[in-house]
Design a protein around this motif. Structure first.
Motif, PDB file in Angstrom:
ATOM      1  N   ARG A  43       5.135  12.661  22.696  1.00 30.71           N
ATOM      2  CA  ARG A  43       3.701  12.888  22.577  1.00 30.71           C
ATOM      3  C   ARG A  43       3.072  13.350  23.876  1.00 30.71           C
ATOM      4  NH1 ARG A  43       1.093   8.243  22.080  1.00 30.71           N
ATOM      5  NH2 ARG A  43       2.808   7.312  23.177  1.00 30.71           N
ATOM      6  N   MET A  44       3.563  12.868  24.996  1.00 35.34           N
ATOM      7  CA  MET A  44       2.957  13.226  26.274  1.00 35.34           C
ATOM      8  C   MET A  44       3.838  14.213  27.041  1.00 35.34           C
ATOM      9  SD  MET A  44       1.268   9.539  27.144  1.00 35.34           S
ATOM     10  CE  MET A  44       0.636  10.081  28.701  1.00 35.34           C
ATOM     11  N   GLN A  45       4.664  14.937  26.290  1.00 32.97           N
ATOM     12  CA  GLN A  45       5.533  15.983  26.824  1.00 32.97           C
ATOM     13  C   GLN A  45       6.644  15.458  27.730  1.00 32.97           C
ATOM     14  OE1 GLN A  45       5.184  19.042  25.407  1.00 32.97           O
ATOM     15  NE2 GLN A  45       3.711  17.897  24.233  1.00 32.97           N
ATOM     16  N   GLU A  46       6.940  14.160  27.641  1.00 32.22           N
ATOM     17  CA  GLU A  46       8.073  13.647  28.398  1.00 32.22           C
ATOM     18  C   GLU A  46       9.341  13.874  27.591  1.00 32.22           C
ATOM     19  OE1 GLU A  46       7.150  10.029  25.842  1.00 32.22           O
ATOM     20  OE2 GLU A  46       6.053  11.700  26.684  1.00 32.22           O
ATOM     21  N   CYS A  75       3.601   7.706  15.032  1.00 27.48           N
ATOM     22  CA  CYS A  75       2.521   8.697  14.920  1.00 27.48           C
ATOM     23  C   CYS A  75       2.213   9.007  13.453  1.00 27.48           C
ATOM     24  CB  CYS A  75       2.890   9.969  15.679  1.00 27.48           C
ATOM     25  SG  CYS A  75       2.598   9.831  17.465  1.00 27.48           S
ATOM     26  N   ALA A  76       3.229   9.046  12.613  1.00 30.15           N
ATOM     27  CA  ALA A  76       2.987   9.261  11.184  1.00 30.15           C
ATOM     28  C   ALA A  76       2.143   8.119  10.622  1.00 30.15           C
ATOM     29  CB  ALA A  76       4.309   9.386  10.433  1.00 30.15           C
ATOM     30  N   THR A  93      -9.899  11.422  17.706  1.00 31.31           N
ATOM     31  CA  THR A  93      -9.341  12.440  18.608  1.00 31.31           C
ATOM     32  C   THR A  93      -9.069  11.901  20.006  1.00 31.31           C
ATOM     33  OG1 THR A  93     -11.577  13.189  19.153  1.00 31.31           O
ATOM     34  CG2 THR A  93     -10.426  14.344  17.361  1.00 31.31           C
ATOM     35  N   SER A  94      -9.187  10.593  20.200  1.00 35.34           N
ATOM     36  CA  SER A  94      -8.918  10.016  21.515  1.00 35.34           C
ATOM     37  C   SER A  94      -7.771   9.020  21.410  1.00 35.34           C
ATOM     38  CB  SER A  94     -10.170   9.334  22.064  1.00 35.34           C
ATOM     39  OG  SER A  94     -10.518   8.234  21.248  1.00 35.34           O
ATOM     40  N   GLY A  95      -7.280   8.569  22.527  1.00 30.74           N
ATOM     41  CA  GLY A  95      -6.240   7.545  22.563  1.00 30.74           C
ATOM     42  C   GLY A  95      -5.009   7.931  21.782  1.00 30.74           C
ATOM     43  N   SER A 154      -2.001  13.092  16.775  1.00 25.34           N
ATOM     44  CA  SER A 154      -2.372  14.256  15.971  1.00 25.34           C
ATOM     45  C   SER A 154      -1.988  15.555  16.664  1.00 25.34           C
ATOM     46  CB  SER A 154      -3.862  14.233  15.613  1.00 25.34           C
ATOM     47  OG  SER A 154      -4.659  14.363  16.758  1.00 25.34           O
ATOM     48  N   GLN A 155      -2.147  15.611  17.989  1.00 25.08           N
ATOM     49  CA  GLN A 155      -1.737  16.813  18.736  1.00 25.08           C
ATOM     50  C   GLN A 155      -0.228  17.030  18.624  1.00 25.08           C
ATOM     51  OE1 GLN A 155      -3.114  16.440  22.758  1.00 25.08           O
ATOM     52  NE2 GLN A 155      -5.237  16.269  22.140  1.00 25.08           N
ATOM     53  N   TRP A 156       0.543  15.954  18.766  1.00 25.83           N
ATOM     54  CA  TRP A 156       2.005  16.073  18.702  1.00 25.83           C
ATOM     55  C   TRP A 156       2.462  16.478  17.310  1.00 25.83           C
ATOM     56  CZ3 TRP A 156       6.243  12.123  17.848  1.00 25.83           C
ATOM     57  CH2 TRP A 156       7.473  12.619  18.286  1.00 25.83           C
ATOM     58  N   LEU A 157       1.904  15.851  16.272  1.00 25.01           N
ATOM     59  CA  LEU A 157       2.292  16.196  14.914  1.00 25.01           C
ATOM     60  C   LEU A 157       1.930  17.642  14.596  1.00 25.01           C
ATOM     61  CD1 LEU A 157       1.280  12.911  13.037  1.00 25.01           C
ATOM     62  CD2 LEU A 157       3.608  13.679  13.598  1.00 25.01           C
ATOM     63  N   GLU A 158       0.772  18.099  15.045  1.00 26.07           N
ATOM     64  CA  GLU A 158       0.384  19.507  14.840  1.00 26.07           C
ATOM     65  C   GLU A 158       1.341  20.446  15.551  1.00 26.07           C
ATOM     66  OE1 GLU A 158      -3.725  20.104  15.898  1.00 26.07           O
ATOM     67  OE2 GLU A 158      -4.373  18.513  14.514  1.00 26.07           O
TER      68      GLU A 158
END
Length: 111
Positions: free
Chosen positions: A23-26, A40-41, A93-95, A101-105
């Motif tokens: 999720r945080m690009q790690e 996340c789901a 849209t926070s936390g 949601s950004q990662w799933l998209e």
């Protein structure tokens, strides 16, 4: 994912290729991407249930992630879950909700 200990919420399926970036690009390896995707789901599905007025179900999905975090801290230690104020648009849209949601998209766009 036959050996994964939890079921995904209805309407979600693990990607054919588990992404190596979280999720945080790690970079994540082993079982961690599957746990992150599952969590996340659940977070995403919780918002859908809340939108439908099914807040008890939404909160049950979040509690399941909290329980999994206790059982598998090595995979979910970075999740900072709490029951959101479902009527607050900014909370979606926070936390964790926003990160998930950004990662799933991004995963959908990459497939």
């Amino acid at each position: 994912m036959a050996t994964f200990p939890y079921a995904l919420p209805p309407g979600y399926a693990f990607p054919e290729q588990v992404p190596s970036v979280g999720r945080m690009q790690e970079s994540v390896t082993g079982a961690k991407p599957a746990f992150q995707y599952w969590a996340c789901a659940n977070v995403d599905a919780a918002w859908d249930r809340a939108d439908e007025g099914r807040r008890d179900e939404a909160e049950a999905l979040l509690r399941a992630v909290g329980d999994a975090k206790v059982a598998y801290p090595e995979y979910l230690s970075e999740f900072e879950l709490r029951i959101p104020q479902w009527d607050n648009v900014n909370e979606r849209t926070s936390g964790e909700s926003g990160l998930c949601s950004q990662w799933l998209e991004a995963l959908v766009d990459a497939s």
